[in-house]
Write an enzyme that holds these catalytic residues in place. Structure first.
Site, PDB file in Angstrom:
ATOM      1  N   ASP A   1      56.010 -18.562   5.428  1.00  0.00           N
ATOM      2  CA  ASP A   1      56.206 -20.416   4.741  1.00  0.00           C
ATOM      3  C   ASP A   1      56.461 -20.442   6.844  1.00  0.00           C
ATOM      4  OD1 ASP A   1      57.052 -20.034   2.671  1.00  0.00           O
ATOM      5  OD2 ASP A   1      59.689 -19.889   3.359  1.00  0.00           O
TER       6      ASP A   1
ATOM      7  N   ALA B   1      63.889 -19.780  16.666  1.00  0.00           N
ATOM      8  CA  ALA B   1      62.985 -18.602  16.997  1.00  0.00           C
ATOM      9  C   ALA B   1      64.611 -17.466  15.944  1.00  0.00           C
ATOM     10  CB  ALA B   1      62.887 -18.320  18.475  1.00  0.00           C
TER      11      ALA B   1
ATOM     12  N   ASN C   1      61.173 -25.230  24.125  1.00  0.00           N
ATOM     13  CA  ASN C   1      61.294 -24.040  23.029  1.00  0.00           C
ATOM     14  C   ASN C   1      60.445 -23.286  22.319  1.00  0.00           C
ATOM     15  OD1 ASN C   1      63.829 -24.747  24.255  1.00  0.00           O
ATOM     16  ND2 ASN C   1      64.253 -25.920  21.683  1.00  0.00           N
ATOM     17  N   GLU C   2      58.968 -24.372  21.457  1.00  0.00           N
ATOM     18  CA  GLU C   2      58.589 -23.210  20.522  1.00  0.00           C
ATOM     19  C   GLU C   2      57.341 -24.337  19.825  1.00  0.00           C
ATOM     20  OE1 GLU C   2      60.906 -25.644  18.507  1.00  0.00           O
ATOM     21  OE2 GLU C   2      62.004 -24.253  19.170  1.00  0.00           O
TER      22      GLU C   2
ATOM     23  N   THR D   1      67.060 -19.039  21.776  1.00  0.00           N
ATOM     24  CA  THR D   1      68.532 -19.434  20.729  1.00  0.00           C
ATOM     25  C   THR D   1      67.914 -21.201  19.878  1.00  0.00           C
ATOM     26  OG1 THR D   1      68.724 -20.716  23.053  1.00  0.00           O
ATOM     27  CG2 THR D   1      69.957 -18.613  23.131  1.00  0.00           C
ATOM     28  N   ALA D   2      67.352 -20.985  19.832  1.00  0.00           N
ATOM     29  CA  ALA D   2      66.152 -22.364  19.018  1.00  0.00           C
ATOM     30  C   ALA D   2      65.619 -21.714  17.377  1.00  0.00           C
ATOM     31  CB  ALA D   2      65.760 -23.485  19.643  1.00  0.00           C
TER      32      ALA D   2
ATOM     33  N   ASP E   1      70.158 -31.552  21.953  1.00  0.00           N
ATOM     34  CA  ASP E   1      69.055 -30.594  22.360  1.00  0.00           C
ATOM     35  C   ASP E   1      67.942 -31.540  22.036  1.00  0.00           C
ATOM     36  OD1 ASP E   1      70.463 -28.939  23.755  1.00  0.00           O
ATOM     37  OD2 ASP E   1      69.972 -27.090  22.273  1.00  0.00           O
ATOM     38  N   GLY E   2      67.548 -32.286  21.151  1.00  0.00           N
ATOM     39  CA  GLY E   2      66.945 -33.237  20.667  1.00  0.00           C
ATOM     40  C   GLY E   2      66.555 -34.238  21.895  1.00  0.00           C
TER      41      GLY E   2
ATOM     42  N   ARG F   1      53.329 -23.423  -2.105  1.00  0.00           N
ATOM     43  CA  ARG F   1      52.377 -22.101  -1.121  1.00  0.00           C
ATOM     44  C   ARG F   1      52.979 -21.812   0.521  1.00  0.00           C
ATOM     45  NH1 ARG F   1      47.759 -23.966  -4.070  1.00  0.00           N
ATOM     46  NH2 ARG F   1      46.985 -21.781  -2.584  1.00  0.00           N
TER      47      ARG F   1
END
Length: 277
Positions: free
Chosen positions: A156, A170, A126-127, A167-168, A52-53, A137
């Protein structure tokens, strides 16, 4: 006119390079010009050999030149891929015959507005993931939809995703799986310190907003598809909308998304309609 196809591969994987060599030779035997990891200008299709990358890297060219891309999975899950490595001969045959359909996937347009009003722009298949800049922190944020605030919390990360990206990252953060033909935007907080920090799904005409609170002293960073980085200082606002340009995926078979889920995640379906255990 000579047909031209771009072949993109993961050069760090010997098996991917070997597969690219085989695909290149087979296409050239059919009189098709092949470009290896070059420009997509003048091409009719991008064939991607990798995980996928690698497909997300090729999506940059596909989007810029409005070309379909066809992924062949040589990685692990390969959710964006259309075929596995053993199907390479069939992939070549279908590409030569132009025997495939094209599916459009919604993208994200991203704007990061700094406290001084300057803007940085990005996009994602994707995101877009807002992450803390310091490991020890949390990043202090407030979230909103369509100009109205909803909640504030430290976390975070916050993942802003498409249905394709559900489906990644998230998904790893506990977000819902959304069928890719659903045009929607997802917001998934990661390790949020709050009572109300549940994943949200909104319609394609809404805008998701995340503000990095100005009283924090930690810079954050926004990664689009894990590839394109935007620094986000305190007091910045991130706005995510439906993308103006879709990414086009070539499809060889009309496989239901449920079938893809079962195959990619190796889900147990024993007992479904009498299927033996």
């Amino acid at each position: 006119m000579t047909r031209r196809i771009l072949v993109v591969t993961h050069e760090g994987r010997p098996e991917a390079v070997q597969a690219a060599d085989r695909v290149t030779a087979a296409l050239r035997e059919q009189g098709i010009e092949v470009v290896r990891d070059g420009t997509a200008e003048g091409c009719e299709l991008i064939i991607v050999l990798g995980g996928d990358g690698t497909i997300l890297r090729a999506a940059e060219d596909a989007r810029e030149h409005d070309l379909p891309l066809l992924g062949v999975n040589l990685g692990r899950v390969g959710f964006l891929a259309e075929a596995e490595s053993e199907a390479l001969p069939d992939v070549v045959t279908r590409v030569v015959a132009r025997d495939y359909t094209v599916e459009e996937r919604m993208t994200l347009d991203v704007v990061v507005t700094a406290p001084d009003g300057t803007e940085q722009h990005g996009w994602a298949v994707n995101e877009a993931a807002l992450e803390k800049g310091e490991r020890a922190r949390m990043v202090e944020t407030t979230i909103g939809v369509d100009g109205r605030g909803l909640s504030s919390f430290g976390c975070d990360a916050i993942v802003l995703a498409t249905a394709t990206g559900s489906t990644a990252y998230a998904f790893s953060g506990g977000g819902p799986i959304v069928w890719p033909d659903v045009e929607a935007l997802l917001l998934v907080p990661i390790a949020a310190h709050a009572l109300f920090a549940r994943p949200m799904v909104v319609g394609p005409h809404s805008a998701l907003e995340v503000e990095v609170l100005p009283h924090g002293d930690i810079d954050a960073v926004l990664f689009c598809d894990g590839r394109r980085r935007i620094d986000v200082p305190p007091g910045s606002r991130i706005t995510v909308r439906r993308g103006s340009h879709a990414v086009r995926l070539a499809r060889l078979a009309e496989v239901p998304f449920s079938g893809r889920l079962v195959a990619k995640f190796d889900l147990p379906v024993q007992g479904w309609r009498g299927r033996p255990a």
